[in-house]
Structure formats: structure tokens, C-alpha cells
Design a protein around this motif. Structure first.
Motif, PDB file in Angstrom:
ATOM      1  N   GLU A 133      23.998 -16.730  45.546  1.00 53.35           N
ATOM      2  CA  GLU A 133      23.118 -17.905  45.578  1.00 53.35           C
ATOM      3  C   GLU A 133      22.777 -18.230  47.028  1.00 53.35           C
ATOM      4  O   GLU A 133      23.675 -18.417  47.855  1.00 53.35           O
ATOM      5  CB  GLU A 133      23.808 -19.110  44.927  1.00 53.35           C
ATOM      6  CG  GLU A 133      22.961 -20.385  44.975  1.00 53.35           C
ATOM      7  CD  GLU A 133      23.748 -21.648  44.658  1.00 53.35           C
ATOM      8  OE1 GLU A 133      23.193 -22.747  44.866  1.00 53.35           O
ATOM      9  OE2 GLU A 133      24.908 -21.542  44.223  1.00 53.35           O
ATOM     10  N   LEU A 134      21.480 -18.297  47.333  1.00 49.35           N
ATOM     11  CA  LEU A 134      21.076 -18.770  48.656  1.00 49.35           C
ATOM     12  C   LEU A 134      21.281 -20.278  48.733  1.00 49.35           C
ATOM     13  O   LEU A 134      20.960 -21.011  47.788  1.00 49.35           O
ATOM     14  CB  LEU A 134      19.606 -18.442  48.915  1.00 49.35           C
ATOM     15  CG  LEU A 134      19.297 -17.015  49.379  1.00 49.35           C
ATOM     16  CD1 LEU A 134      17.793 -16.793  49.430  1.00 49.35           C
ATOM     17  CD2 LEU A 134      19.921 -16.716  50.752  1.00 49.35           C
ATOM     18  N   LEU A 135      21.820 -20.743  49.839  1.00 50.09           N
ATOM     19  CA  LEU A 135      22.091 -22.162  50.043  1.00 50.09           C
ATOM     20  C   LEU A 135      21.151 -22.698  51.110  1.00 50.09           C
ATOM     21  O   LEU A 135      21.104 -22.171  52.217  1.00 50.09           O
ATOM     22  CB  LEU A 135      23.542 -22.369  50.499  1.00 50.09           C
ATOM     23  CG  LEU A 135      24.650 -21.734  49.641  1.00 50.09           C
ATOM     24  CD1 LEU A 135      26.009 -21.940  50.302  1.00 50.09           C
ATOM     25  CD2 LEU A 135      24.642 -22.309  48.238  1.00 50.09           C
ATOM     26  N   ASP A 136      20.405 -23.746  50.769  1.00 45.69           N
ATOM     27  CA  ASP A 136      19.585 -24.395  51.793  1.00 45.69           C
ATOM     28  C   ASP A 136      20.460 -25.382  52.564  1.00 45.69           C
ATOM     29  O   ASP A 136      21.685 -25.475  52.344  1.00 45.69           O
ATOM     30  CB  ASP A 136      18.365 -25.075  51.178  1.00 45.69           C
ATOM     31  CG  ASP A 136      18.723 -26.161  50.167  1.00 45.69           C
ATOM     32  OD1 ASP A 136      19.886 -26.639  50.154  1.00 45.69           O
ATOM     33  OD2 ASP A 136      17.828 -26.551  49.375  1.00 45.69           O
ATOM     34  N   GLU A 137      19.860 -26.127  53.476  1.00 44.16           N
ATOM     35  CA  GLU A 137      20.647 -27.007  54.342  1.00 44.16           C
ATOM     36  C   GLU A 137      21.392 -28.072  53.538  1.00 44.16           C
ATOM     37  O   GLU A 137      22.527 -28.428  53.862  1.00 44.16           O
ATOM     38  CB  GLU A 137      19.734 -27.660  55.389  1.00 44.16           C
ATOM     39  CG  GLU A 137      20.487 -28.238  56.565  1.00 44.16           C
ATOM     40  CD  GLU A 137      19.610 -28.489  57.774  1.00 44.16           C
ATOM     41  OE1 GLU A 137      20.070 -29.175  58.696  1.00 44.16           O
ATOM     42  OE2 GLU A 137      18.464 -28.002  57.798  1.00 44.16           O
ATOM     43  N   ARG A 138      20.778 -28.560  52.484  1.00 39.16           N
ATOM     44  CA  ARG A 138      21.437 -29.573  51.643  1.00 39.16           C
ATOM     45  C   ARG A 138      22.617 -28.946  50.887  1.00 39.16           C
ATOM     46  O   ARG A 138      23.718 -29.500  50.858  1.00 39.16           O
ATOM     47  CB  ARG A 138      20.441 -30.169  50.656  1.00 39.16           C
ATOM     48  CG  ARG A 138      21.059 -31.206  49.696  1.00 39.16           C
ATOM     49  CD  ARG A 138      20.098 -31.598  48.587  1.00 39.16           C
ATOM     50  NE  ARG A 138      19.748 -30.467  47.738  1.00 39.16           N
ATOM     51  CZ  ARG A 138      20.506 -30.035  46.730  1.00 39.16           C
ATOM     52  NH1 ARG A 138      21.678 -30.598  46.478  1.00 39.16           N
ATOM     53  NH2 ARG A 138      20.112 -29.007  45.995  1.00 39.16           N
ATOM     54  N   ARG A 139      22.400 -27.763  50.312  1.00 40.99           N
ATOM     55  CA  ARG A 139      23.441 -27.142  49.482  1.00 40.99           C
ATOM     56  C   ARG A 139      24.652 -26.706  50.318  1.00 40.99           C
ATOM     57  O   ARG A 139      25.793 -26.822  49.862  1.00 40.99           O
ATOM     58  CB  ARG A 139      22.873 -25.930  48.748  1.00 40.99           C
ATOM     59  CG  ARG A 139      22.230 -26.234  47.421  1.00 40.99           C
ATOM     60  CD  ARG A 139      23.252 -26.577  46.339  1.00 40.99           C
ATOM     61  NE  ARG A 139      23.978 -25.381  45.889  1.00 40.99           N
ATOM     62  CZ  ARG A 139      25.299 -25.303  45.783  1.00 40.99           C
ATOM     63  NH1 ARG A 139      26.051 -26.338  46.131  1.00 40.99           N
ATOM     64  NH2 ARG A 139      25.889 -24.200  45.344  1.00 40.99           N
TER      65      ARG A 139
END
Length: 405
Positions: A133-139
């Protein structure tokens, strides 16, 4: 300690992950196995590493694709995710208590790192690895309380373990199947030939096959292996127990983390809620005078909230670096097999290596040959200059990390 003479089918030199994995697979297939260990089970990198289950190799499959043919790349790519599965199978089958936890995060410090992780996800998925899973800054803020990251990649087939307890559990499994492990029994000489003999200070082992699995602690026992590798030290510190609340604030889902720098930092929680934090490389495997002084600033850069936390333990240990940063696998003569040079990526690879070596001794050499055919080169300048050359290269890549290009 080995005293006197022993006869066996396979003599394994080294009771770390490579040797123990080899021994287990061989014993499960009916071989008689004797393991020689210079110190204690897990004394080297297997007992001192950061405990992270990280898939693939120190150089990823795209690098392999560019340097070898498609068939060899396909085989190596398919094996890139097998080591973690082997660890989980071993833990379940032999009921090894090593605090196994699922989930590992690659953390991006800038947009270049993030682009690399996006490419890595596509690459790994092309080889059937889909637990990503790619994580953005929030995740990524939801999985690690560090303000430095712009995103990341979560691999749920990654994870972490207590590394020494895994080695000790595997050693107990070896003995439960009838294998013998002699600690404090360094191999001092190999008598090569049709029926090779491994000599120790007070004994010898006559075998049909030898597996050399000493990695960074092999010394010059096999000179042709020492010429193409270099021991390097890495450093680890461990905090005092943080307590449940602080620990869960730092890593709410108890994943392990490594960043995307060339000279990367890595960390995880222990079962008693300490933070283990590692990083840094000492080329030539010298032991630094003050490990905490090297690693604590790295930890505080990631987690300034730990500025008042005491460091309870600090240690160093050696891994074996190759010029290509890919493992070296092969055979010397007809009956001496080896695997070495995980280049800092060894927890999963060594478990795969044990299976591949065991397959080769049983006459199934296709996967062994895929590794054995990888090109390898001696360090420029030989043993005298390999350390300064490697250190210069690391300085260059470290500078690139700091400047973000």
C-alpha cells in the motif's frame, strides 16, 4: 566444543541464519548434518541485526533485470519474496517464540524517494507481490509519529522479529531433527578433495559436502571468497522501556520502519516497548568507540520527543558487503558450497539461501544456478584499498541523501 572425529553427510560452517536454514532443509530431507560454530549460535549478524523482515535483495529486481537475461531475472524475481514466507513457516512449524509481527514501512523523506517507492510497488507487483500500500503524507502519520516523511510504502508481508530468538529457535529445531551443533568450534582449515575434512582446534569433521556459511565472520578460511567481499559494521541502540502509551504514540500499529536513504536508518519496537534504532556503516568492520554518539542523534532527528529517554543498550555487528551488493552463491570443486554477501539485506535472503543450497545438494540446481551465475568482481585495489574506496562511495551517496538528489 568438538573434540575428536565426526563423520556426517554435510558439514555446515556457521550457526547463523544461512547455516541453520541450510541444516533444517537438509535434515528434513534425510541428510545427516553437523554444524560448526566459532562462537555461539547467532553470534554474528543473525543475532545482532535490527530484526526487520524486508523482502527482495540489497539491489532490487530491476537492477538484476538489467544485468542478466530474462530467464535468470524471472527466477530471481520469483524468489525475492520467499525468505519471509520461509521464516513464518519455520516459526509456525517449530513453534519458535521470537515476537513475530507483520508489517514493514519504507519511509520517503522527499519526492524523489516517493517516486522510487511508486516504481518499486509496480516492480514488485509485476512479480506477484501484492501486499503493498502506498502511503501519502496523511497515511504515514497514522503509522509512524515522525514529521520528516512525505509518504511511504507499507509491505504487510514484511515485519519484524527478535533476531537472536529466531536463531536459537532454529538451532533447537536442528537438534530436534537429529542435527548436531558444536559451538566454540571454529573451522581452522578445510582439507579439500573427494571426501573433504573440516578441521577445528581439537577435532575434525569428515563429510560428503561442506556448506560455508560464515559470511562476515568467515575470516580467511576460504581465500577466494574473502577477495570478493568486505566486512562492514553497523550500529544499533535500544532505549529504556517507553511504556505502552509513548510506544503506541510512536508506532501505533507496531510496524517496523526503514527510510529510503542510501545510508538508511531503521527502527522498531520490542515486545517490552523499547525502541531499537539502527543505522550507520563502518567500512572494514572496526568497532566505534561510542556507538550511542553515532546513532542517538539519528534517533532524535526522527523522534525529538525521545530527548530525555535513556539508552540502555548499544552494540555493533558485522555484515558482508559485495561490490555489486548482490549475494554471492557458488560451489568450489564438486562438494564445497557457499552463500555470502547479503550486503545488509540478510534476514530474509539467508533463509531462502538455505533452501536453495539444500536443493543443490539434492541435485536440483536451477535456482542455485540463477544465483551462482550473477557476475561478481573483486574490490578495486584488493584488500588494502577496498575499505577507503567503499568509504568514499558511501560519502558520495551520503552527500546525495543530505542534498536530496
Amino acid at each position: 566444543m568438538l573434540q575428536g572425529e565426526v563423520e556426517t553427510d554435510v558439514c555446515v560452517i556457521g550457526a547463523g541464519y544461512t547455516g541453520l536454514s541450510s541444516a533444517l532443509f537438509l535434515l528434513e530431507n534425510g541428510f545427516r548434518v553437523t554444524v560448526l560454530e566459532a562462537a555461539k549460535v547467532g553470534f554474528g549478524a543473525s543475532g545482532r541485526n535490527g530484526g526487520q523482515i524486508v523482502n527482495s535483495y540489497s539491489r532490487d529486481i530491476d537492477v538484476i533485470e538489467r544485468s542478466v537475461g530474462p530467464q535468470q531475472a524471472q527466477l530471481l524475481g520469483q524468489m525475492a519474496f520467499e525468505g519471509g514466507r520461509i521464516i513464518r513457516e519455520r516459526v509456525a512449524k517449530y513453534q519458535i517464540q521470537c515476537d513475530l509481527k507483520d508489517g514493514g514501512v519504507f519511509a520517503a523523506l522527499n519526492s524523489k524517494h516517493m517516486g522510487h517507492l511508486e516504481s518499486q510497488k509496480r516492480l514488485w507487483e509485476r512479480y506477484g507481490h501484492t501486499q503493498l500500500e502506498l502511503l501519502d503524507e496523511r497515511r504515514i502519520r497514522e503509522v509512524v509519529a515522525c514529521e520528516n516523511y512525505v509518504g511511504g510504502l507499507l509491505d504487510m508481508s514484511g515485519g519484524h522479529i527478535h533476531p537472536l530468538n529466531l536463531a536459537l529457535g532454529e538451532a533447537a529445531a536442528v537438534e530436534s531433527l537429529g542435527g548436531t551443533i558444536y559451538e566454540q568450534s571454529a573451522a581452522v582449515r578445510i582439507e579439500r578433495g573427494a571426501n573433504p575434512v573440516v578441521h577445528t582446534a581439537q577435532g575434525k569433521v569428515k563429510a560428503k559436502f561442506i556448506i560455508v556459511a560464515g559470511n562476515a565472520y568467515l575470516g580467511n578460511l576460504v581465500p577466494e571468497l574473502a577477495a570478493k567481499s568486505m566486512p562492514c559494521g553497523t550500529q544499533v541502540i535500544t532505549t529504556a522501556p517507553l511504556g505502552d502509551e509513548l510506544a503506541e504514540t510512536l508506532l501505533p500499529q507496531d510496524f517496523c520502519v526503514e527510510d529510503c536513504n542510501y545510508l538508511l536508518d531503521y527502527y522498531r519496537l520490542t515486545s517490552d516497548k523499547r525502541l531499537i534504532f539502527g543505522g550507520g556503516v563502518v567500512y572494514g568492520a572496526r568497532d566505534p568507540a561510542n556507538i550511542e554518539a553515532i546513532i542517538r542523534p539519528k534517533m532524535l532527528k526522527a523522534f525529538p520527543q525521545l530527548k530525555d529517554v535513556k539508552i540502555d543498550y548499544a552494540w555493533t555487528g558485522n555484515f558482508l558487503l559485495t561490490l555489486s551488493r548482490l549475494p554471492q552463491v557458488g560451489r568450489i570443486g564438486d562438494n564445497i558450497y557457499y552463500s555470502q554477501g547479503c550486503s545488509g539485506h540478510g534476514v530474509t535472503y539467508t533463509h531462502l539461501a538455505g533452501k536453495v543450497l539444500a536443493e543443490a545438494l539434492r541435485g536440483q540446481a536451477e535456482r542455485f544456478d540463477a544465483f551462482a551465475d550473477l557476475p561478481h568482481y573483486p574490490f578495486p585495489g584488493g584488500q588494502l584499498l577496498r575499505t577507503p574506496f567503499a568509504a568514499m562511495g558511501a560519502w558520495y551517496y551520503g552527500l546525495r541523501d543530505k542534498l536530496g538528489f
